[in-house]
Design a protein around this motif. Structure first.
Motif: not given
Length: 273
Positions: A161-174
């Motif tokens: 779940f923490s991987g999903v959360a961090i990945g979502t933040v990075l995806l939004a900024a990508k």
């Protein structure tokens, strides 16, 4: 004008969304690996190689005394499994289809479904690989005994779940800075080789060293997982509430950022990239 309008209840809409997520997850898994068996074998081999590399390193450097009293290979695997799950899930979410993807032209598809499919597809592969590795180790070498298997699995899900959360933040900024986010993703993944704490115990670290790792949700998840895996280890300096709360906060920030990015997305962003 010529379409028949139908009303759907909340339950029907939810069932339809789950159905779309299921099919998107299947597509996501099969898109990366045409052969499901080959995908599983590849992931298993990556896990086994990493476990053996750490086993040899611990043995050569004489670090086995720093491990928990119990099965040494299980000690290594308890860190490796969570590390791989966290890292690969984050990478899968960051690499999922964004707002300018061709798939987003289809009406039912949206980025939330793409994120969910990437996260669930990664979790499926990791759980399957974990089960196969533990089964082979249990049957061929020595019986695997986990002190509290259900909470230990819960720590694996927190790492996911923490991987999903961090990945979502990075995806939004990508879309705003693709090259920079790619570097951040790589640096974070490499830093977690040490910062995740899979090579040592939080209880064995002095206070000034432990403060260097307290920020990392994966550090807490791995240490707590070892507390639930081994009878002889009781974590004193970590907890599962911190990574869970931090992940929820980061996921909300990531979804808000993704919503803003989706509203301002332009096909020209990806031109020449």
């Amino acid at each position: 004008m010529f379409q028949r309008q139908t009303t759907t209840s909340g339950l029907q809409s939810g069932a339809r969304l789950l159905d779309i997520i299921y099919h998107a997850t299947v597509r996501n898994v099969r898109k990366s690996h045409g052969n499901a068996i080959f995908a599983l074998i590849t992931n298993i081999m990556q896990t086994v190689i990493l476990v053996m590399a750490f086993y040899v390193m611990f043995s050569v450097l004489g670090l086995r005394r720093a491990a928990v009293r119990g099965d040494f290979l299980l000690y290594i695997m308890s860190g490796i499994f969570l590390f791989i799950t966290h890292t690969k899930t984050m990478g899968a979410v960051v690499g999922s289809e964004g707002p300018t993807s061709a798939m987003m032209k289809h009406a039912p598809m949206n980025t939330v479904i793409a994120i969910s499919a990437a996260a669930l597809g990664s979790l499926y592969i990791q759980l399957l690989s974990l089960s196969v590795v533990l089964f082979i180790y249990h049957v061929a070498f020595t019986p695997v005994v986990i002190y509290q298997p259900v909470p230990a699995m819960g720590m694996l899900l927190i790492a996911w779940f923490s991987g999903v959360a961090i990945g979502t933040v990075l995806l939004a900024a990508k879309p705003w800075a693709p090259a920079f986010i790619s570097i951040v993703t790589t640096v974070y993944s490499r830093a977690n080789m040490i910062a995740s704490g899979k090579m040592f115990l939080a209880n064995a670290l002095p206070a000034n060293r432990r403060s260097l790792f307290d920020w990392n949700p994966l550090f807490h998840a791995i240490d707590q997982a070892r507390g639930y895996t081994f009878l002889n280890y009781n974590p004193h300096y970590t907890n599962y509430a911190y990574p869970l709360i931090l992940s929820v906060v980061l996921l909300m920030i990531g979804l808000m950022g993704e919503f803003y990015t989706r509203k301002h997305a332009s096909l020209s962003w990806s031109a020449g990239k």
